[in-house]
Structures are given as C-alpha cells and as structure tokens.
Design a protein around this motif. Structure first.
Motif, PDB file in Angstrom:
ATOM      1  N   GLU A  47      -7.593  62.413   2.083  1.00 15.97           N
ATOM      2  CA  GLU A  47      -8.098  62.486   0.661  1.00 15.97           C
ATOM      3  C   GLU A  47      -9.631  62.186   1.051  1.00 15.97           C
ATOM      4  OE1 GLU A  47      -7.372  62.438  -2.703  1.00 15.97           O
ATOM      5  OE2 GLU A  47      -5.122  62.713  -2.243  1.00 15.97           O
ATOM      6  N   ARG A  48     -10.012  62.018   2.322  1.00 16.49           N
ATOM      7  CA  ARG A  48     -11.378  61.839   2.581  1.00 16.49           C
ATOM      8  C   ARG A  48     -12.198  63.108   2.426  1.00 16.49           C
ATOM      9  NH1 ARG A  48      -9.354  58.765   8.125  1.00 16.49           N
ATOM     10  NH2 ARG A  48      -8.493  57.027   6.890  1.00 16.49           N
ATOM     11  N   GLY A  49     -13.658  62.841   1.952  1.00 21.04           N
ATOM     12  CA  GLY A  49     -14.322  63.960   1.685  1.00 21.04           C
ATOM     13  C   GLY A  49     -14.350  64.564   0.439  1.00 21.04           C
ATOM     14  N   GLY A  50     -13.462  64.185  -0.489  1.00 20.61           N
ATOM     15  CA  GLY A  50     -13.225  64.743  -1.797  1.00 20.61           C
ATOM     16  C   GLY A  50     -13.932  64.064  -2.848  1.00 20.61           C
ATOM     17  N   GLY A  51     -14.728  62.895  -2.581  1.00 14.93           N
ATOM     18  CA  GLY A  51     -15.685  61.914  -3.728  1.00 14.93           C
ATOM     19  C   GLY A  51     -14.593  60.925  -4.120  1.00 14.93           C
ATOM     20  N   LEU A  52     -13.299  60.621  -3.527  1.00 17.33           N
ATOM     21  CA  LEU A  52     -12.670  59.499  -4.040  1.00 17.33           C
ATOM     22  C   LEU A  52     -13.422  58.219  -3.750  1.00 17.33           C
ATOM     23  CD1 LEU A  52     -10.327  58.071  -5.426  1.00 17.33           C
ATOM     24  CD2 LEU A  52      -8.872  58.562  -3.408  1.00 17.33           C
ATOM     25  N   GLY A  53     -13.936  58.110  -2.498  1.00 19.57           N
ATOM     26  CA  GLY A  53     -14.796  56.991  -1.878  1.00 19.57           C
ATOM     27  C   GLY A  53     -15.752  56.634  -2.954  1.00 19.57           C
ATOM     28  N   MET A 107      -5.250  69.691  -8.731  1.00 18.70           N
ATOM     29  CA  MET A 107      -4.932  68.151  -8.344  1.00 18.70           C
ATOM     30  C   MET A 107      -5.509  67.396  -9.305  1.00 18.70           C
ATOM     31  SD  MET A 107      -5.980  66.387  -4.557  1.00 18.70           S
ATOM     32  CE  MET A 107      -5.457  67.684  -3.679  1.00 18.70           C
ATOM     33  N   THR A 108      -4.643  66.618  -9.618  1.00 16.43           N
ATOM     34  CA  THR A 108      -5.137  65.211 -10.753  1.00 16.43           C
ATOM     35  C   THR A 108      -5.962  64.345 -10.062  1.00 16.43           C
ATOM     36  OG1 THR A 108      -3.247  63.957 -10.374  1.00 16.43           O
ATOM     37  CG2 THR A 108      -3.025  65.946 -12.187  1.00 16.43           C
ATOM     38  N   LYS A 109      -6.855  63.794 -11.063  1.00 12.87           N
ATOM     39  CA  LYS A 109      -7.898  62.879 -10.633  1.00 12.87           C
ATOM     40  C   LYS A 109      -7.137  61.720 -10.484  1.00 12.87           C
ATOM     41  CE  LYS A 109     -12.252  60.884 -12.090  1.00 12.87           C
ATOM     42  NZ  LYS A 109     -13.355  61.173 -11.049  1.00 12.87           N
ATOM     43  N   PRO A 110      -7.321  60.645  -9.386  1.00 12.11           N
ATOM     44  CA  PRO A 110      -6.348  59.326  -9.386  1.00 12.11           C
ATOM     45  C   PRO A 110      -7.013  58.428 -10.493  1.00 12.11           C
ATOM     46  CG  PRO A 110      -7.665  60.281  -7.342  1.00 12.11           C
ATOM     47  CD  PRO A 110      -8.097  60.935  -8.294  1.00 12.11           C
ATOM     48  N   ASP A 111      -5.924  57.725 -10.925  1.00 14.04           N
ATOM     49  CA  ASP A 111      -6.320  56.374 -11.629  1.00 14.04           C
ATOM     50  C   ASP A 111      -6.801  55.461 -10.557  1.00 14.04           C
ATOM     51  OD1 ASP A 111      -5.636  57.657 -14.063  1.00 14.04           O
ATOM     52  OD2 ASP A 111      -3.374  57.387 -13.467  1.00 14.04           O
ATOM     53  N   ILE A 112      -7.813  54.666 -11.191  1.00 18.73           N
ATOM     54  CA  ILE A 112      -8.037  53.475 -10.503  1.00 18.73           C
ATOM     55  C   ILE A 112      -7.341  52.067 -11.298  1.00 18.73           C
ATOM     56  CG2 ILE A 112     -10.079  52.003  -9.607  1.00 18.73           C
ATOM     57  CD1 ILE A 112     -11.713  54.574  -9.282  1.00 18.73           C
ATOM     58  N   ARG A 113      -6.777  51.574 -10.669  1.00 22.63           N
ATOM     59  CA  ARG A 113      -6.073  50.441 -11.220  1.00 22.63           C
ATOM     60  C   ARG A 113      -5.769  49.127 -10.416  1.00 22.63           C
ATOM     61  NH1 ARG A 113      -1.234  50.175  -8.625  1.00 22.63           N
ATOM     62  NH2 ARG A 113      -0.111  51.910  -7.981  1.00 22.63           N
ATOM     63  N   THR A 144       1.205  57.782  -5.795  1.00 21.65           N
ATOM     64  CA  THR A 144       0.842  57.845  -4.754  1.00 21.65           C
ATOM     65  C   THR A 144      -0.453  57.191  -4.379  1.00 21.65           C
ATOM     66  OG1 THR A 144       1.885  59.524  -3.809  1.00 21.65           O
ATOM     67  CG2 THR A 144       0.460  58.648  -2.333  1.00 21.65           C
ATOM     68  N   VAL A 145      -0.453  55.811  -3.642  1.00 21.46           N
ATOM     69  CA  VAL A 145      -1.915  55.228  -3.575  1.00 21.46           C
ATOM     70  C   VAL A 145      -2.458  56.037  -2.323  1.00 21.46           C
ATOM     71  CG1 VAL A 145      -2.805  52.940  -2.675  1.00 21.46           C
ATOM     72  CG2 VAL A 145      -0.942  52.846  -3.931  1.00 21.46           C
ATOM     73  N   VAL A 146      -3.662  56.280  -2.844  1.00 21.33           N
ATOM     74  CA  VAL A 146      -4.826  57.065  -1.938  1.00 21.33           C
ATOM     75  C   VAL A 146      -5.987  56.637  -1.657  1.00 21.33           C
ATOM     76  CG1 VAL A 146      -3.554  59.264  -2.491  1.00 21.33           C
ATOM     77  CG2 VAL A 146      -5.516  58.492  -3.973  1.00 21.33           C
ATOM     78  N   GLY A 147      -6.147  55.204  -2.130  1.00 23.25           N
ATOM     79  CA  GLY A 147      -7.364  54.659  -1.846  1.00 23.25           C
ATOM     80  C   GLY A 147      -7.302  53.094  -2.247  1.00 23.25           C
ATOM     81  N   VAL A 148      -8.095  52.244  -1.744  1.00 20.17           N
ATOM     82  CA  VAL A 148      -8.106  50.900  -1.961  1.00 20.17           C
ATOM     83  C   VAL A 148      -9.495  50.363  -1.841  1.00 20.17           C
ATOM     84  CG1 VAL A 148      -7.493  50.295   0.415  1.00 20.17           C
ATOM     85  CG2 VAL A 148      -7.112  48.751  -1.442  1.00 20.17           C
ATOM     86  N   LEU A 149      -9.888  49.201  -2.536  1.00 20.10           N
ATOM     87  CA  LEU A 149     -10.979  48.522  -2.631  1.00 20.10           C
ATOM     88  C   LEU A 149     -10.821  47.343  -3.241  1.00 20.10           C
ATOM     89  CD1 LEU A 149     -14.576  49.634  -3.654  1.00 20.10           C
ATOM     90  CD2 LEU A 149     -13.351  48.077  -5.033  1.00 20.10           C
TER      91      LEU A 149
END
Length: 151
Positions: A94-100, A1-7, A62-67
């Motif tokens: 995606e929860r529990g995988g470090g993305l937060g 699984m690729t690491k998400p980009d924060i943009r 795919t958007v998997v997180g927001v802040l």
C-alpha cells in the motif's frame, strides 16, 4: 480499489499490526510476530486508556495501516496538551498511495478535536524516507531525541 476505513484497532487486528511493525530492517530486529503474548497485554492496556488511540486502516476487512496517537496533558507551554504520533506503518503493498498521509491527517484532526496545541512525533534517524514524508506533511525538525533502554 476502495478507500480504507480508519477505525479503532481490535485484538483481532494484532497479527496484522505486528507483522507490519516487523516488516522493515529495524522492526525485524525488535518485533516478535510469532509470539503475540506481549502485544496482547499491551493492547489491553492501550484499549482501556481513553488517551490512547490505536487506529488501523482497514480495506475490505484487511488491515493495511496502523498508527498510535497518544493525548498527553502537560504543564509547559501554558499547560498545553500534546498529541504524540507513534508506530506509523503502512503495508508494503500500500505504500506510496496516500494512505500514510490519510492516517497522519486523521491523527492531526483528532488531536485538534482533543484540544491539543501541537502534534509531535519521532522517527528513527536512519529512516530518511520517513523524514521526507513528515516534512512534506508540514512537520518540522525541532528537537534532538534521546532514549535510554531499560531492558
């Protein structure tokens, strides 16, 4: 699984963002993912304000997180600028995988880059998992929060 980009979020991300905001017991009672009109208006204001950083985590399109990070100048604490973190949501898959943690670290780093002296956030009193999460990241309980609904 690729690491998400924060943009930076775009208007095209709104359906996914609002769906994440609505995907919990509190959000389900206050969000309207079927009507994006108010969110489009708010997005336009956020996007035009250089102190607002609405960021998404994007994994392969795919958007998997927001802040949202807001940079707030102030007079107290010797004219300290603050970073305010709000609206942190991670897609349920995606929860529990470090993305937060990655999103929060992005916000802390950006707040430092913007010469903020501290980063603050609030979380609903009922979100005990979130409380533990933020404490693990080094945030400390320091204030009582109050709200007054105007609508």
């Amino acid at each position: 699984m690729t690491k998400p980009d924060i943009r930076r979020a775009t208007a095209a991300d709104l359906p996914a963002i609002v769906a994440m905001l609505a995907d919990d017991p509190l959000g389900a009672t206050r969000e309207t993912p079927g009507d994006l009109r108010p969110y489009r208006t708010a997005f336009a204001a956020l996007d035009a304000d250089e102190r607002q950083h609405l960021m998404v985590a994007d994994r392969d399109g795919t958007v998997v997180g927001v802040l949202q990070l807001t940079v707030i100048p102030g007079l107290s604490r010797t004219a300290m600028t603050r970073g305010l973190i709000e609206g942190v949501r991670i897609h349920r898959d995606e929860r529990g995988g470090g993305l937060g943690s990655d999103l929060i670290q992005w916000a802390v780093d950006e707040a430092r880059r913007q010469d903020c002296g501290l980063v603050q956030l609030t979380t609903d009193i009922t979100r005990e998992d979130a409380h533990r999460f933020y404490e693990r990241l080094g945030f400390a309980k320091s204030h009582y929060g109050y709200k007054l609904s105007l609508s």
